[in-house]
Scaffold this motif. Structure first.
Motif, short mmCIF file in Angstrom:
data_model
loop_
_atom_site.label_atom_id
_atom_site.label_comp_id
_atom_site.label_asym_id
_atom_site.label_seq_id
_atom_site.Cartn_x
_atom_site.Cartn_y
_atom_site.Cartn_z
N LEU A 18 -3.67 0.41 -26.67
CA LEU A 18 -2.30 0.02 -26.37
C LEU A 18 -1.79 -1.06 -27.33
O LEU A 18 -2.40 -2.12 -27.46
N ARG A 19 -0.68 -0.77 -27.97
CA ARG A 19 -0.01 -1.80 -28.78
C ARG A 19 0.73 -2.75 -27.84
O ARG A 19 0.72 -3.96 -28.04
N THR A 20 1.40 -2.17 -26.84
CA THR A 20 2.04 -2.96 -25.78
C THR A 20 2.06 -2.12 -24.51
O THR A 20 1.93 -0.90 -24.56
N LEU A 21 2.25 -2.78 -23.38
CA LEU A 21 2.41 -2.11 -22.10
C LEU A 21 3.62 -2.70 -21.39
O LEU A 21 3.68 -3.91 -21.16
N THR A 22 4.57 -1.84 -21.05
CA THR A 22 5.75 -2.26 -20.28
C THR A 22 5.75 -1.49 -18.96
O THR A 22 5.68 -0.26 -18.96
N MET A 23 5.83 -2.21 -17.86
CA MET A 23 5.85 -1.58 -16.55
C MET A 23 7.12 -1.96 -15.80
O MET A 23 7.46 -3.14 -15.70
N ILE A 24 7.81 -0.95 -15.28
CA ILE A 24 9.13 -1.12 -14.66
C ILE A 24 9.07 -0.75 -13.18
O ILE A 24 8.84 0.41 -12.84
N ASP A 25 9.26 -1.71 -12.31
CA ASP A 25 9.29 -1.44 -10.86
C ASP A 25 8.13 -0.53 -10.45
O ASP A 25 8.33 0.52 -9.81
N VAL A 26 6.93 -0.93 -10.80
CA VAL A 26 5.77 -0.05 -10.61
C VAL A 26 5.05 -0.30 -9.29
O VAL A 26 5.17 -1.37 -8.69
N VAL A 27 4.29 0.70 -8.86
CA VAL A 27 3.36 0.50 -7.75
C VAL A 27 2.17 -0.30 -8.27
O VAL A 27 1.85 -0.26 -9.46
N SER A 28 1.51 -1.00 -7.36
CA SER A 28 0.32 -1.78 -7.73
C SER A 28 -0.41 -2.16 -6.45
O SER A 28 0.16 -2.12 -5.35
N PHE A 29 -1.68 -2.52 -6.58
CA PHE A 29 -2.46 -2.95 -5.43
C PHE A 29 -2.28 -1.94 -4.28
O PHE A 29 -2.49 -0.75 -4.46
N ASP A 30 -1.82 -2.41 -3.10
CA ASP A 30 -1.54 -1.50 -1.99
C ASP A 30 -0.05 -1.58 -1.62
O ASP A 30 0.32 -1.61 -0.45
N SER A 31 0.79 -1.60 -2.64
CA SER A 31 2.24 -1.75 -2.43
C SER A 31 2.92 -0.48 -1.94
O SER A 31 4.14 -0.47 -1.72
N LEU A 78 6.66 -6.93 -17.68
CA LEU A 78 7.12 -6.34 -16.44
C LEU A 78 8.64 -6.44 -16.40
O LEU A 78 9.21 -7.49 -16.71
N ILE A 79 9.29 -5.34 -16.05
CA ILE A 79 10.75 -5.31 -15.88
C ILE A 79 11.00 -4.91 -14.43
O ILE A 79 10.45 -3.92 -13.96
N TRP A 80 11.85 -5.66 -13.74
CA TRP A 80 12.04 -5.40 -12.30
C TRP A 80 13.50 -5.52 -11.90
O TRP A 80 14.22 -6.41 -12.36
N GLY A 81 13.92 -4.62 -11.04
CA GLY A 81 15.25 -4.74 -10.45
C GLY A 81 15.24 -5.80 -9.37
O GLY A 81 14.39 -5.77 -8.46
N ALA A 82 16.17 -6.73 -9.44
CA ALA A 82 16.21 -7.84 -8.47
C ALA A 82 16.39 -7.32 -7.05
O ALA A 82 15.95 -7.96 -6.09
N ASP A 83 17.02 -6.16 -6.92
CA ASP A 83 17.34 -5.63 -5.60
C ASP A 83 16.47 -4.42 -5.23
O ASP A 83 16.85 -3.59 -4.40
N ASP A 84 15.31 -4.31 -5.85
CA ASP A 84 14.39 -3.21 -5.56
C ASP A 84 13.86 -3.34 -4.14
O ASP A 84 13.17 -4.31 -3.81
N THR A 85 14.18 -2.37 -3.30
CA THR A 85 13.69 -2.39 -1.92
C THR A 85 12.45 -1.50 -1.75
O THR A 85 11.81 -1.54 -0.70
N TRP A 86 12.12 -0.71 -2.76
CA TRP A 86 10.92 0.15 -2.69
C TRP A 86 9.68 -0.63 -3.11
O TRP A 86 8.64 -0.53 -2.49
N GLN A 87 9.81 -1.35 -4.22
CA GLN A 87 8.74 -2.23 -4.71
C GLN A 87 9.40 -3.60 -4.91
O GLN A 87 9.97 -3.86 -5.96
#
Length: 283
Positions: free
Chosen positions: A119-132, A226-235
């Motif tokens: 991997l040169r870079t890794l970008t994760m957007i509103d992803v699942v993780s752990f037991d989310s 990590l990129i995340w939506g401030a209003d993400d209700t799923w994650q």
């Protein structure tokens, strides 16, 4: 609006729909559920204009890829990690930038832990993780039984998942009606509806991310954003902070007025965040 996958490859004996756009450093984009590579359609052109080559595909059991009839075929996060590896061989990619959303983030985390040197870079957007995942709402629905859900009347099924998809946006009214219809169509009908439950919902099992969660710290040598939506209700944003803490040196960018489907709701901002990070780590 058109799909951005226009080719097929036989990976581990299964047909996978994919597309390659542009020229330059390779960027592989992995979608989540209940979507497809279609979610990247407004992000990919911006990567191409910036001088990158975008590789997109539909996960096995999703979108325009094969929906196996055999329920024994593994279309889980772990199963699709193998698909990703097969595609990388097909594409002859040694190292690359990886971008992932939602369930695709589970695939990306497993791949990164098992092969960070690629991997040169890794970008994760509103992803699942752990037991989310799955969410309480999804757990309640799953309790009805997947066979029951797969056989519900078409109009009832479509209405439920149209409303479900609308909840991926901070402003449901802003969801493009044509795009919404495409997402609903992909998971409805005589193939799409049973496939949704067999190939997607049946595998909403956090075992796939929990299995590698204690190794996320090994990604400290990999540039991770990590990129995340401030209003993400799923994650919710709490998961973004937990994931950031688990990966030393990782960066977090929050997009305001944005829900879970950030690449769909805010493609300009998402593309800008991806590109800003890639430029920092350009070869």
């Amino acid at each position: 609006m058109s799909h951005i996958v226009d080719r097929d490859a036989l990976i581990n004996g299964h047909r996978i729909a994919y597309g390659i756009h542009g020229a330059g450093e390779p960027v592989v984009l992995v979608h989540g559920t209940p979507s497809s590579s279609y979610i990247w359609r407004d992000v990919v052109p911006r990567l191409v204009v910036a001088g990158y080559r975008a590789h997109v595909f539909d996960l096995l059991g999703y979108g325009l890829s094969e929906r196996p009839r055999d329920p024994g075929v593994d279309t889980s996060i772990t199963g699709n990690e193998a698909v990703l590896n097969g595609l990388l061989e097909e594409w002859e990619l040694d190292t690359f930038h990886l971008v992932a959303h939602d369930i695709g983030g589970g695939v990306a985390q497993r791949f990164a832990v098992h092969g960070a040197e690629r991997l040169r870079t890794l970008t994760m957007i509103d992803v699942v993780s752990f037991d989310s995942y799955p969410s309480e709402r999804t757990r309640a629905q799953m309790a009805e039984g997947l066979e029951v859900l797969a056989k519900k009347p078409d109009d009832e099924h479509r209405a439920h998942f149209r409303e479900w998809l609308l909840s991926t946006h901070s402003d449901p009214a802003s969801f493009d009606p044509e795009a919404l219809q495409i997402y609903v169509d992909l998971i409805s009908g005589p193939i799409g509806q049973p496939s949704l439950f067999q190939h997607q919902v049946a595998h909403y099992d956090p075992v796939h991310t929990l299995e590698i969660s204690d190794r996320l710290h090994t990604l400290g040598e990999t540039p991770v954003q990590l990129i995340w939506g401030a209003d993400d209700t799923w994650q919710t944003l709490d998961w973004a902070h937990r994931l950031q803490q688990a990966i030393p040196g990782s960066a977090l960018q929050v997009i305001e007025n944005c829900g879970h489907f950030a690449p769909e709701e805010r493609p300009v901002e998402v593309a800008a965040a991806i590109l800003g990070f890639l430029f920092q780590h350009r070869s």
